[in-house]
Scaffold this active site. Structure first.
Site, PDB file in Angstrom:
ATOM      1  N   THR A 254     -62.268  26.111  32.863  1.00 27.88           N
ATOM      2  CA  THR A 254     -63.863  24.993  32.638  1.00 27.88           C
ATOM      3  C   THR A 254     -63.882  23.676  32.549  1.00 27.88           C
ATOM      4  OG1 THR A 254     -64.430  27.016  30.857  1.00 27.88           O
ATOM      5  CG2 THR A 254     -65.352  24.729  30.603  1.00 27.88           C
TER       6      THR A 254
ATOM      7  N   ASP B  40     -60.691  30.764  37.526  1.00 22.32           N
ATOM      8  CA  ASP B  40     -61.325  31.064  36.098  1.00 22.32           C
ATOM      9  C   ASP B  40     -60.286  31.832  35.501  1.00 22.32           C
ATOM     10  OD1 ASP B  40     -62.265  32.346  34.010  1.00 22.32           O
ATOM     11  OD2 ASP B  40     -64.287  32.029  34.716  1.00 22.32           O
ATOM     12  N   SER B  41     -59.662  31.237  34.194  1.00 21.19           N
ATOM     13  CA  SER B  41     -58.582  31.721  33.593  1.00 21.19           C
ATOM     14  C   SER B  41     -58.657  33.006  33.351  1.00 21.19           C
ATOM     15  CB  SER B  41     -57.852  30.907  32.586  1.00 21.19           C
ATOM     16  OG  SER B  41     -58.544  31.282  31.275  1.00 21.19           O
TER      17      SER B  41
ATOM     18  N   ASP C 159     -59.694  31.044  28.371  1.00 22.92           N
ATOM     19  CA  ASP C 159     -59.301  32.369  27.933  1.00 22.92           C
ATOM     20  C   ASP C 159     -58.292  33.126  27.871  1.00 22.92           C
ATOM     21  OD1 ASP C 159     -62.156  32.387  27.586  1.00 22.92           O
ATOM     22  OD2 ASP C 159     -62.590  33.413  29.738  1.00 22.92           O
TER      23      ASP C 159
ATOM     24  N   GLN D 244     -50.612  44.548  14.564  1.00 17.07           N
ATOM     25  CA  GLN D 244     -51.986  44.249  14.810  1.00 17.07           C
ATOM     26  C   GLN D 244     -52.464  43.096  14.026  1.00 17.07           C
ATOM     27  OE1 GLN D 244     -54.225  47.746  15.231  1.00 17.07           O
ATOM     28  NE2 GLN D 244     -52.995  48.683  16.396  1.00 17.07           N
ATOM     29  N   CYS D 245     -51.997  43.014  12.839  1.00 15.61           N
ATOM     30  CA  CYS D 245     -52.507  42.126  11.751  1.00 15.61           C
ATOM     31  C   CYS D 245     -52.417  40.516  12.123  1.00 15.61           C
ATOM     32  CB  CYS D 245     -51.889  42.345  10.465  1.00 15.61           C
ATOM     33  SG  CYS D 245     -51.891  43.851   9.577  1.00 15.61           S
TER      34      CYS D 245
END
Length: 327
Positions: free
Chosen positions: A15, A59-60, A93, A263-264
């Site tokens: 960006t 674009d990443s 991103d 996942q936390c």
């Protein structure tokens, strides 16, 4: 680390340098001239710098591990050419993924390597592009520690401890508050040195969820060298699904390295806390402790890409290489 005097700016797209197109914002070349013009307009005193565009500009969202290796090679070339600091411009991103990968691909890099980008394109009124870019250069003009770090919204962060937390805010990146307790590796193997090239290795990322099927897991474990398993809580999974456990065990036995993380957002893996966690460990899943998803992928990619045996990788995954697992 002494103040930098000869900085290489590596522009990958993102960006920060985008321009409008018929389909929306898209990467644009010629960014060095825009940097020079803005620096002159603001009358900023900054280290001497050169700029190199890494093509194709991206674009990443289109970033792949192949670009991690391209960036790593460009950093090495810049250092060998005499540059004493690197500033890498990257889309937001996947910036945290690249930062973690580069930190683990170059755990002992002898100069500062800062990564920054922007939430809005350069030239946006009151935007964050120029403050991030010139702020990073100003940081390099001071005493700045060696190693890959993220500079964003005035904050300097360890490359393998940061995640993107917002799609709109200027303080989009922050260190992840995960416990990191692991033995520090006494001596880094020569095969993991910043000067040693790596090869591309395919990886998988498997996030457990209620009802996940053994066939889905088995399919993701085909034709890969390693996989990050995002477990529940402190490292649990569906321990009553024998077919799924067999899929993990069979993959590990044929040489696929399995790394378990939580996942936390503030969690860490301790497989022995619950029987459902011990079942995963019995299948050969290695605990990643409190590593982030980005760091776990980067570490697996670095170790396997160095050509280490699966057993060697499994051992090194439990040790801290460059601060990714301990403070």
């Amino acid at each position: 680390m002494p103040a930098a005097h000869n900085v290489m700016i590596l522009y990958t797209g993102g960006t920060i340098g985008m321009q409008p197109s018929a389909a929306g914002l898209a990467p644009a070349g010629g960014f060095a001239a825009r940097i020079q013009a803005e620096q002159a307009q603001q009358a900023l005193s900054l280290p001497t710098w050169q700029c190199r565009e890494l093509t194709p500009l991206l674009d990443s969202a289109n970033m792949t591990p192949s670009q991690w290796l391209q960036m790593r090679d460009a950093v090495v070339e810049a250092i060998e050419a005499g540059h004493d600091a690197i500033l890498l411009l990257h889309g937001t991103d996947t910036l945290a993924y690249s930062a973690a990968a580069l930190r683990l691909l170059m755990p002992d890099v002898p100069v500062p390597v800062l990564i920054t980008g922007a939430m809005q394109p350069a030239g946006t009124p009151a935007g964050d592009a120029w403050p991030n870019l010139f702020g990073a250069l100003a940081t390099l003009a001071q005493d700045c520690a060696s190693g890959v770090q993220v500079f964003f919204n005035g904050q300097l962060m360890h490359g393998a401890r940061v995640s993107k937390r917002s799609s709109t805010r200027f303080d989009a990146f922050a260190p992840v508050a995960r416990p990191r307790q692991a033995p520090r590796l006494a001596t880094l193997p020569a095969t993991l040195s910043w000067q040693q090239p790596r090869r591309h290795v395919p990886l998988a990322l498997i996030s457990l969820y209620p009802g996940i099927s053994a066939s889905a897991v088995s399919a993701q474990l085909e034709n890969v060298n390693g996989a990050v398993i995002e477990c529940y809580g402190s490292g649990t999974g569906p321990a009553d699904n024998r077919a799924l456990l067999d899929a993990l065990r069979n993959a590990q036995q044929r040489g696929v390295v399995l790394l378990g993380i939580s996942q936390c957002s503030e969690g860490a893996v301790h497989f022995g806390t619950y029987a459902a966690g011990s079942a995963l460990a019995a299948c050969g899943v290695i605990s990643g402790g409190g590593m982030t998803r980005e760091a776990a992928l980067g570490k697996l990619f670095s170790l396997l890409g160095a050509g280490l045996k699966p057993s060697e990788c499994e051992q090194l995954l439990t040790e801290d290489l460059c601060g990714e697992m301990c403070d």
